[in-house]
Scaffold this motif. Sequence first.
Motif, short mmCIF file in Angstrom:
data_model
loop_
_atom_site.label_atom_id
_atom_site.label_comp_id
_atom_site.label_asym_id
_atom_site.label_seq_id
_atom_site.Cartn_x
_atom_site.Cartn_y
_atom_site.Cartn_z
N HIS A 11 0.84 -1.35 0.24
CA HIS A 11 -0.03 0.01 0.08
C HIS A 11 0.92 1.19 -0.11
N VAL A 12 0.80 1.97 -1.04
CA VAL A 12 1.68 3.28 -1.21
C VAL A 12 0.80 4.51 -1.34
N TYR A 13 1.14 5.54 -0.73
CA TYR A 13 0.65 6.80 -0.82
C TYR A 13 1.60 7.64 -1.72
N PRO A 14 1.31 7.65 -3.13
CA PRO A 14 2.02 8.02 -4.06
C PRO A 14 2.58 9.70 -3.85
N LEU A 15 1.61 10.69 -3.53
CA LEU A 15 1.97 11.94 -3.23
C LEU A 15 3.08 12.09 -2.23
N GLY A 16 3.05 11.25 -1.11
CA GLY A 16 3.96 11.44 -0.16
C GLY A 16 5.21 10.73 -0.64
N PHE A 17 5.07 9.43 -1.05
CA PHE A 17 6.11 8.67 -1.56
C PHE A 17 7.18 9.26 -2.51
N VAL A 18 6.59 10.13 -3.58
CA VAL A 18 7.58 10.80 -4.27
C VAL A 18 7.92 12.38 -3.84
N GLY A 19 7.44 12.87 -2.55
CA GLY A 19 7.95 13.98 -2.32
C GLY A 19 7.05 15.14 -2.96
N ALA A 20 6.08 14.98 -3.34
CA ALA A 20 5.11 16.21 -4.00
C ALA A 20 4.98 17.13 -3.26
N GLU A 21 4.64 18.29 -3.70
CA GLU A 21 4.28 19.39 -3.14
C GLU A 21 3.05 19.40 -2.40
N PRO A 22 2.80 19.97 -1.18
CA PRO A 22 1.67 19.61 -0.53
C PRO A 22 0.31 20.36 -1.17
N VAL A 23 0.57 21.36 -1.97
CA VAL A 23 -0.64 22.02 -2.69
C VAL A 23 -0.24 22.14 -4.14
#
Length: 442
Positions: A11-23
């Motif tokens: 189970h992966v949370y992609p936005l967190g996994f790749v270090g995406a901007e919070p907004v």
Amino acid sequence: MTWHEHAIFWHVYPLGFVGAEPVLDDGAPVQHRLGRLVDWLDYAVDLGVSGLLLGPVFTARSHGYDTIDHLTVDPRLGDRSDFETLVAAAHARGLKVVLDGVFNHVGRDHPLFRAAVTGGPAAPEAELFHLSWPAGGAVNPAPGAPAEPEYRTFEGHAGLVALNHDAPAVVALVTEVMNHWLDAGADGWRLDAAYAVPPAFWAQVLPEVRARHPEVYVVGEVIHGDYAAVVADSGMDSVTQYELWKAIWSALNDHNLYELAHALGRHDAMVEAFAPQTFVGNHDVTRIATRLTDRRHLPHALVVLLTVAGTPAVYYGDEQAMTGLKEERLGGDDAIRPAYPAAPADLPAEGWATYHLHQELIGLRRRHPWLHRSRLRVLHLANELLAYEQSAGAERVVVVLNLADDAAQVPAAGAGRVLAGSAEVLADGVRVPGHGWAVLGG
């Protein structure tokens, strides 16, 4: 037999996994980051899983659960080509891909909601939401501005606008979105906040989806209530087993295995109707390595996860014993949704022992696929000692958990060789060391 009867998910949370901007900023260029997840697929295969359970990947304003376009990939992650590359790479390795469907609500910036607000009560989009228009116009509206309606939210979050699940247009919208991404290669759906959506809504949507994609796997996020009734009334394959999740860490912390045994009995009753999705961590809860007061009992939690019936999911980072506390504040999920490094070699050295334990237990489960719908029987129970049997027909394994400081012996007639863990098989039972555990053949 369907593919998900053998599924074990990472189970992966992609936005967190790749270090995406919070907004997501309007007009921000596409960042092709999904390829970072492609680089970790071999790591997932080596872990032993057979599928990816992905958090939100569709265009959203912030955390992914405030969707503003169901039919495009979030620019912070990439584009449609990046998505197709990820799915193809996963399928080439034998990994299925399950997507996170946020269908209880949308973000305030979703075009359908903006059209409803701008168009007023007579707008065709207005029926998609629960809107309450001010009598006689807006309260203190700006000159020339349309009346702003009140709207139903998800659990009081003003940025999450609840959909009207009684509206045929919402049935059509969700059906279209689910089929769109299944057509694009996805294999299943996790239905976010399914507990907030009437089961009768899914009973309209899912037959249409299954008619086009008969092998689709659908699991609903359900926190409380009658799980089996939700599955039966909605047409889902499964729901999330939060009751067992809570009992695992609570019983281990309190040295009260009676609590765990009770939850396992309820879990076993559910297995008559469906295979629950089991987990000890996800994107919404404090990590299991943080939750446990005695880290010596982390293996015990994993043993339960990977020996009881159901469809297990391992939350990324848990396989490395990562820590993280969920807090009820802005940014309170950040610690449990971290970025991963560029490559497995960059992970901290201290986590690999837990990774190897996951490999051992996942390997055991894959060699015993019948565990998916096996039935449980408690063989021995005390505050700090539990032995249970999982069986299906002639197949059988025995699991022993010891939370005490001292070695303990339990009766386990017919227990065979040690398949995992540490134990001494005696003529009249099994002896397990202090804070030890074992899985034995039948």
